[in-house]
Design an enzyme around this catalytic site. Structure first.
Site, PDB file in Angstrom:
ATOM      1  N   GLY A   1      -7.375   8.724   0.602  1.00 45.88           N
ATOM      2  CA  GLY A   1      -7.413   9.427   1.969  1.00 45.88           C
ATOM      3  C   GLY A   1      -8.278  10.692   1.772  1.00 45.88           C
ATOM      4  O   GLY A   1      -8.625  11.189   0.686  1.00 45.88           O
TER       5      GLY A   1
ATOM      6  N   GLU B   1      -4.444   1.988  -7.109  1.00 43.59           N
ATOM      7  CA  GLU B   1      -4.684   2.863  -6.108  1.00 43.59           C
ATOM      8  C   GLU B   1      -3.956   4.118  -6.206  1.00 43.59           C
ATOM      9  O   GLU B   1      -2.828   4.346  -5.758  1.00 43.59           O
ATOM     10  CB  GLU B   1      -4.655   2.539  -4.710  1.00 43.59           C
TER      11      GLU B   1
ATOM     12  N   HIS C   1       0.807  -1.199   0.074  1.00 46.69           N
ATOM     13  CA  HIS C   1       0.025   0.066  -0.005  1.00 46.69           C
ATOM     14  C   HIS C   1       0.851   1.166  -0.041  1.00 46.69           C
ATOM     15  O   HIS C   1       1.953   1.189   0.585  1.00 46.69           O
ATOM     16  CB  HIS C   1      -0.942   0.065   1.267  1.00 46.69           C
TER      17      HIS C   1
ATOM     18  N   SER D   1     -10.665   6.730  -2.556  1.00 44.79           N
ATOM     19  CA  SER D   1     -12.003   7.614  -2.295  1.00 44.79           C
ATOM     20  C   SER D   1     -13.154   6.956  -3.138  1.00 44.79           C
ATOM     21  O   SER D   1     -14.030   7.846  -3.618  1.00 44.79           O
ATOM     22  CB  SER D   1     -11.501   9.079  -3.169  1.00 44.79           C
TER      23      SER D   1
HETATM   24  P1  PGA Z   1      -9.763   5.724   1.099  1.00 42.67           P
HETATM   25  O1  PGA Z   1      -8.517   4.656   1.072  1.00 42.67           O
HETATM   26  O2  PGA Z   1     -10.999   4.951   0.389  1.00 42.67           O
HETATM   27  O3  PGA Z   1     -10.239   6.175   2.251  1.00 42.67           O
HETATM   28  O4  PGA Z   1      -9.323   6.749  -0.091  1.00 42.67           O
HETATM   29  C1  PGA Z   1      -8.357   3.726  -0.204  1.00 42.67           C
HETATM   30  C2  PGA Z   1      -7.176   3.078   0.251  1.00 42.67           C
HETATM   31  O5  PGA Z   1      -6.207   3.515   0.883  1.00 42.67           O
HETATM   32  O6  PGA Z   1      -7.072   1.607  -0.055  1.00 42.67           O
END
Ligand code: PGA
Length: 257
Positions: A173, A167, A95, A210
């Site tokens: 975030g 991602e 990640h 998101s």
């Molecule tokens: P988020 O996180 O949906 O809060 O943007 C996604 C992720 O980090 O997998």
């Protein structure tokens, strides 16, 4: 095209054991769409409680990281055998928060992927382009390189349960903004084509960053999006269900067309 759609959530550094139990008590009480593979990725300390809560339910358990070594002098780390003992099936690797905060590299991700496969765990490899790479038009080549590096040296025949999550770093975030559907479509198509050349065309490609109940249907309707990986919007059981409902509607519309 994959006949299964995947909806997973990582809780990141959130949820105590009590909060995990409350969330999963709510989730196991509802019927989940049969063609969706649902997985939750709690913090390590809640894995055992999560395993007990989802026993018998069609919900799979993931962990957020692991070390590549079997055991040894690696203070603060968790090994593949420890995860297997906790009932973990999926392990999230690479990640962008770990790449940024813990110095995770393509090489360490590759070592972890190999260790996960050796222990029968399903790696979920997260890849993403930074804002600079987006601006330079280098998104697809960036993430294609990350995926190829993550699975380097792995026999494609051993990757049946493995997954990739695209991602974008700029989409994740509080400060993130969900990627435009055209961008997701282009990157996923580029990944699929590029991975085919190294025997990895069958890797399911999830989108994360998101994702919420408002955009999930549109994302799931995109060719080559085989699932969504969700953070904040799925940190309540009701939130996960709303995202799932929207995503399944988008995906069903796509495969019926
Ligand atoms: P988020 O996180 O949906 O809060 O943007 C996604 C992720 O980090 O997998």
């Amino acid at each position: 095209m994959s006949r299964t759609f995947r909806v997973g959530t990582s809780w990141k550094m959130n949820k105590t054991i009590a909060e995990t139990e409350a969330y999963l008590r709510e989730l196991v009480a509802v019927a989940l769409p049969p063609e969706v593979e649902v997985f939750v990725v709690p913090p390590f300390t809640a894995l055992d409680a999560a395993r007990r809560m989802i026993a018998g339910a069609p919900i799979r358990l993931g962990a957020q990281n692991m070390h590549w070594a079997e055991a040894g002098a690696h203070t603060g780390e968790i090994s593949a055998p420890m995860l297997v003992e906790c009932g973990v099936e999926i392990v999230e690797l690479g990640h962008s928060e770990r790449r940024a905060d813990q110095g995770e590299t393509d090489e360490t991700v590759n070592a972890k992927v190999r260790a996960a496969l050796a222990h029968g765990l399903r790696p979920l490899v997260c890849v993403g382009d930074r804002a600079e790479e987006l601006a330079a038009g280098a998104s697809t080549e960036t993430v294609l390189r990350q995926v190829k590096m993550a699975f380097a040296g792995c026999d494609p025949a051993t990757l049946a349960g493995a997954m990739v999550a695209y991602e974008p770093v700029w989409a994740i975030g509080e400060a993130g903004r969900v990627a435009e559907p055209e961008h997701v479509a282009a990157v996923h198509a580029g990944l699929r084509a590029g991975l085919a050349s190294v025997g990895l065309a069958d890797l399911p490609l999830l989108y994360g960053g998101s994702v919420d109940a408002d955009n999930a249907a549109g994302l799931a309707a995109i060719t080559d999006v085989d699932g969504v990986f969700v953070g904040r919007a799925a940190w309540t059981a009701a939130g996960l269900r709303e995202v799932m409902t929207a995503a399944v509607a988008g995906w069903r519309g796509r495969i019926a067309a």
